[in-house]
Motif scaffolding. Structure first.
Motif, short mmCIF file in Angstrom:
data_model
loop_
_atom_site.label_atom_id
_atom_site.label_comp_id
_atom_site.label_asym_id
_atom_site.label_seq_id
_atom_site.Cartn_x
_atom_site.Cartn_y
_atom_site.Cartn_z
N TYR B 121 0.83 -1.21 0.00
CA TYR B 121 0.00 0.00 0.00
C TYR B 121 0.86 1.26 0.00
CZ TYR B 121 -3.74 -3.14 1.33
OH TYR B 121 -4.66 -4.15 1.36
N VAL B 122 0.23 2.35 -0.47
CA VAL B 122 0.90 3.65 -0.41
C VAL B 122 -0.02 4.64 0.30
CG1 VAL B 122 1.89 5.54 -1.77
CG2 VAL B 122 2.10 3.18 -2.58
N ILE B 123 0.57 5.44 1.19
CA ILE B 123 -0.17 6.57 1.76
C ILE B 123 0.41 7.84 1.17
CG2 ILE B 123 -0.68 7.91 3.84
CD1 ILE B 123 -0.63 5.44 5.44
N LEU B 124 -0.43 8.67 0.59
CA LEU B 124 0.00 9.98 0.08
C LEU B 124 -0.46 11.03 1.08
CD1 LEU B 124 -1.28 9.68 -3.62
CD2 LEU B 124 0.95 9.02 -2.72
N SER B 125 0.43 11.93 1.44
CA SER B 125 0.03 12.96 2.39
C SER B 125 0.75 14.26 2.11
CB SER B 125 0.36 12.50 3.82
OG SER B 125 0.07 13.54 4.74
N ASP B 126 0.08 15.39 2.41
CA ASP B 126 0.73 16.69 2.34
C ASP B 126 1.29 17.01 3.72
OD1 ASP B 126 -0.20 16.61 -0.20
OD2 ASP B 126 -1.85 18.03 0.11
N CYS B 127 1.74 18.25 3.89
CA CYS B 127 2.35 18.65 5.17
C CYS B 127 1.56 19.71 5.89
CB CYS B 127 3.74 19.22 4.93
SG CYS B 127 4.89 18.02 4.37
N PRO B 184 -15.56 25.02 -3.49
CA PRO B 184 -16.97 25.33 -3.82
C PRO B 184 -17.41 26.61 -3.12
CG PRO B 184 -16.87 23.64 -2.12
CD PRO B 184 -15.45 23.91 -2.53
N SER B 185 -18.41 27.29 -3.70
CA SER B 185 -18.89 28.50 -3.02
C SER B 185 -20.04 28.14 -2.10
CB SER B 185 -19.30 29.59 -4.02
OG SER B 185 -19.81 29.00 -5.18
N ILE B 186 -19.70 27.44 -1.04
CA ILE B 186 -20.69 27.08 -0.02
C ILE B 186 -20.13 27.47 1.34
CG2 ILE B 186 -21.78 25.14 -1.23
CD1 ILE B 186 -19.84 23.30 0.41
N THR B 187 -21.00 27.46 2.32
CA THR B 187 -20.56 27.76 3.68
C THR B 187 -21.31 26.85 4.62
OG1 THR B 187 -19.99 30.06 3.20
CG2 THR B 187 -20.53 29.55 5.47
N GLY B 188 -20.62 26.28 5.59
CA GLY B 188 -21.28 25.40 6.54
C GLY B 188 -20.42 24.21 6.89
N LEU B 189 -20.97 23.31 7.71
CA LEU B 189 -20.25 22.12 8.11
C LEU B 189 -20.07 21.20 6.90
CD1 LEU B 189 -19.14 21.02 10.80
CD2 LEU B 189 -21.23 19.65 10.99
N SER B 190 -18.82 20.88 6.57
CA SER B 190 -18.58 20.11 5.35
C SER B 190 -17.54 19.02 5.61
CB SER B 190 -18.04 21.02 4.24
OG SER B 190 -18.85 22.16 4.13
N ASN B 191 -17.50 18.05 4.71
CA ASN B 191 -16.45 17.03 4.76
C ASN B 191 -15.24 17.56 3.99
OD1 ASN B 191 -18.31 15.30 6.01
ND2 ASN B 191 -19.10 14.67 4.00
N VAL B 192 -14.33 18.16 4.71
CA VAL B 192 -13.18 18.77 4.03
C VAL B 192 -12.07 17.74 3.89
CG1 VAL B 192 -11.43 20.58 4.18
CG2 VAL B 192 -13.77 21.04 4.91
N SER B 193 -11.60 17.57 2.65
CA SER B 193 -10.55 16.58 2.37
C SER B 193 -9.24 17.03 3.00
CB SER B 193 -10.36 16.43 0.86
OG SER B 193 -9.18 15.72 0.60
N LEU B 194 -8.50 16.09 3.60
CA LEU B 194 -7.19 16.40 4.18
C LEU B 194 -6.06 16.07 3.21
CD1 LEU B 194 -7.80 15.10 7.81
CD2 LEU B 194 -8.19 17.37 6.87
N ASN B 195 -6.46 15.69 1.99
CA ASN B 195 -5.47 15.33 0.97
C ASN B 195 -4.54 14.23 1.44
OD1 ASN B 195 -6.42 17.21 -0.97
ND2 ASN B 195 -5.43 18.83 0.21
#
Lengths: 400, 374
Positions: B121-127, B184-195
């Motif tokens: 497996y590979v894990i890709l992550s930002d910093c 996206p042009s939205i505001t509110g509780l969202s599932n934000v990707s952590l990349n």
């Protein structure tokens, strides 16, 4: 195949340090914590590396586990080398039997084969009991310039303390003509620091001769140095003027820590050109809370301080809860001082828990009978129950 | 449980460099100083090491001298290994590679390194994510779900007017990603990707080769968005504390969050410590007039003045009469006597002269660049 080294260091680290009582019950003296993040042995080891001596034998005997763990492969001191580096040298068994190190000279004698493989010209003998920053390379230059067989590092001590040391007399050329180990009536105040440089061929000869003499106590100060003097060898005194402290007793260990808080004492641990290296804990910066008061103190990483800390040295990972007071004291790694507890003029070992409202030690000005006053000591890994009172001079080595 | 020796970690050290331009002018995102003694990359690296991953590649692009200085041989993270260990992967490292435009192209540039690994497996992550994360659990969830790609997200408040760059995921009840929205042009509780993405190494090799052949370079656009119906892409929610640094304000607040004991306890747990480069500084020293409240102080500091609600990195000197409030003072900065600073971020080795006054606001902390003399 071993690469030749000009100078090999032999660090005597087997001492029990019995006058540190509870603090050395389970660890050799050189492994005792000092100065917020160090162990005593960090000083000679760092001095070696900073003086370009990269081959160090560490002679261990008493309770070696903590010390062995701490030194590991020597990486924190840059002593994990392909050629040389740090080597732990415990007593060992041979075809002829086994024996403990019977004295400082015997310890070196038993490890002659370690020294020989580097074919050195010189050997420097160090001890793991002292706090000081010293450039051994300058002493080695002095040794070569004087064409000496043995050079002893000396410092001037107050005359009244001289009988605790090896005391020597020198002529105008620094040539030593008299040496007495712990004299009752000292002839001078020139004290040996326990740092010797020997020309290896000469030392080897005297080690072998000393070993054959069954009445000898196999000690540098008592046997080797006097024998060399008797034979008219060239012994010189190398004067050291910086900070040097033997931390062999509770009081001197306490003082040596307090010295770090005194701006007038010349032991600079913030000098980037002569760093004292140590094995660093993996901890975040320390946190000082909203109600905390911290002054005149040294605090290491990973601490959480919510109480009052004044004139104290606090090691890594220590918690001092709100309402607790720590003054004129040393608190070693990972110890917790609970709410309302009071620690004054005390040394608290590592991994201890001092319960709520416990009281350890007393300020000397509050004692009527000053002869009963002294630093209170809690050993390592000890739990002090809430409300317990530990008197000055008391030494605690079990939970109470 | 998967054996974590079977996982290759790949960290993108330069992703989001533009988000905090002031701090990345002289360094990579991965080497931005944080929390008194750390760099951003310490968190991702330590999370990987604490999860048992011992083979890690760090993909760099530009400005990576500070990163290389910081990582060295990887010893501090226990990554000086014969098997696996730490590998720094600069651009132009293999034939045909160069300055990449996106994650896929970056991966193409190091494809030989990836192929050479024996990991499954590979894990890709930002910093840019500051969190304590257990990758063992994420890999386990990935295996159990049978997904092609698992993407880690956090349920957080998203505001499009923050003009930061974030990806929002819409998931169905089985955690399958149904929609991928970039800024996206939205505001509110969202599932934000952590990349942070987990995928099988063979699968990764295939999609990277395919993308290079078609001159595609964006993992988010060309894979997550365009292949959403073709691949099984699932979300994995990270529940703990988290900061995703995408602006100076977020950087400031993420640092200040460390003054909270609950957050410190979670991030710097004894069981999952955060490793960093060792500098052999002496413990911090407090003088006779020092007064420090609610602050994090690193080794090597010498404090003679007043410090409140602040973070002092290693070797900071606070002279007599100086006052520091609500500030982040990086390594080697000296604050002069009687100086007064409030809501300030100083980069490394700044000198603030005697009696200077500097003041920002909670929304706009003042930033002083590296080695500046004020």
């Amino acid at each position: 195949m071993f690469v030749k080294k000009e100078c090999v260091a032999m660090l005597l680290a087997g001492g029990q340090g019995s006058r540190l009582y509870a603090l050395t019950q389970a660890m050799a003296k050189p492994a005792v914590p000092y100065g917020g993040k160090y162990r005593i042995i960090d000083f000679p080891l760092s001095n070696c590396v900073n003086s370009d001596i990269d081959t160090v034998g560490v002679l261990t005997q008493y309770q070696p586990l903590a010390l062995n763990d701490y030194i590991g492969n020597g990486q924190p001191w840059d002593l994990d080398r392909i050629h040389g580096g740090v080597h732990i040298l415990p007593p060992y068994q041979t075809a002829l039997g086994a024996s403990w190190y019977k004295g400082t000279a015997n310890a070196i004698y038993q490890n002659m084969s370690f020294i020989e493989r580097y074919s050195p010209e010189y050997v420097i003998i160090l001890s793991g009991d002292h706090i000081y920053k010293m450039d051994y390379s300058k002493m080695l230059t002095f040794h070569k310039e004087k064409n000496a067989d043995c050079t002893i590092a000396v410092l001037e001590v107050p005359m009244e303390e001289a009988s605790r040391f090896g005391i020597m007399s020198e002529d105008d050329d620094n040539r030593i003509f008299d040496f007495t180990e712990k004299p009752a009536e000292p002839s001078s105040n020139l004290a040996s620091m326990g740092v010797y440089i020997f020309t290896w061929d000469k030392l080897k000869k005297y080690l072998i001769e000393n070993e054959e003499d069954e009445s000898a106590s196999k000690d540098f100060g008592k046997n080797i140095i006097p024998a060399m003097l008797d034979d008219g060898q060239n012994l010189f005194a190398y004067h050291f003027t910086g900070y040097w402290k033997d931390v062999g007793t509770i009081d001197s260990l306490w003082e040596a820590n307090m010295d770090l808080l005194d701006p007038n004492i010349p032991l600079d641990l913030y000098d980037a050109k002569w760093r004292i290296y140590s094995r660093n804990p993996v901890m975040p910066p320390h946190y000082i809370g909203l109600e905390a008061q911290v002054q005149n103190s040294m605090i290491a990483e990973g601490c959480n301080i919510d109480g009052i800390v004044d004139f104290s040295v606090i090691f890594s990972g220590v918690t001092i809860e709100e309402g607790a007071v720590v003054r004129d004291s040393i608190v070693m790694p990972n110890t917790t001082i609970k709410k309302g507890a009071k620690v004054e003029y005390a040394i608290v070992g590592q991994d201890c828990i001092v319960g709520e409202d416990a009281s350890i030690g007393v300020r000397p000005e509050l004692m009527e009978d000053k002869s009963k006053w002294g630093v209170a000591v809690i050993g390592h890994d000890i739990k002090i129950n809430s409300g317990s009172v530990i008197k000055p001079k008391q030494i605690i080595d079990t939970d109470i | 449980m998967p054996t974590m020796g079977n996982v290759l970690g790949l960290i993108f050290a330069n992703m989001h460099d533009g988000a905090i331009h002031d701090l990345t002018k002289v360094r990579t995102m991965g080497s931005v100083p944080f929390g008194g003694r750390y760099r951003f990359i310490d968190f991702t690296l330590s999370n990987m090491v604490n999860s048992g991953i011992s083979e890690i590649g760090v993909i760099t692009k530009a400005n990576y001298q500070s990163l290389i200085d910081h990582l060295g041989s990887g010893r501090e993270w226990d990554l000086t290994r014969k098997k696996g260990g730490l590998h720094i992967l600069p651009p132009y490292g293999q034939v045909g590679s160069g300055m990449y435009r996106g994650r896929l192209e970056a991966l193409g540039g190091v494809i030989n390194f990836i192929r050479h690994s024996s990991a499954e497996y590979v894990i890709l992550s930002d910093c840019d994510v500051i969190a304590s994360m257990n990758f063992k659990e994420i890999i386990k969830a990935h295996e159990e779900s049978g997904a092609d790609i698992t993407t880690v997200y956090s349920k957080t408040y998203y505001n499009s007017s923050d003009n930061s760059s974030k990806t929002v995921l819409n998931l169905d009840e089985n955690n399958i990603v149904r929609e991928v929205l970039i800024n996206p042009s939205i505001t509110g509780l969202s599932n934000v990707s952590l990349n942070i993405f987990i995928l099988e190494k063979k699968f990764l090799e295939t999609i990277v080769a395919d993308a290079i052949a078609r001159n595609l370079y964006s993992f988010e656009v060309d894979i997550l968005q365009h292949k959403i119906n073709e691949f099984d892409i699932r979300g994995y929610e990270h529940n703990g504390h988290l900061s995703q640094i995408d602006s100076m304000l977020e950087f400031y607040e993420a640092n200040m969050n460390l003054l909270r004991p609950d957050i410190r306890q979670e991030l710097f747990s004894t069981y999952a410590p955060i490793y960093t480069k060792i500098r052999d500084e002496s413990p911090a020293k407090y003088g006779i007039n020092s007064s420090v409240k609610n602050s994090l102080i690193a080794d090597g500091c010498i404090i003679e003045g007043e410090v409140e609600n602040s973070i002092l990195f290693r070797g900071v000197i606070v002279n007599k009469g100086a006052t520091i409030r609500n500030s982040i003072i990086m390594q080697g900065t000296e604050v002069g006597g009687e100086a007064n600073i409030d809501h300030v971020i100083t980069d490394k080795n700044v000198i603030i002269g005697d009696s200077r006054m500097l003041s920002g606001s909670p929304q706009y902390p003042v930033f002083i660049g590296k080695k500046a003399v004020v």
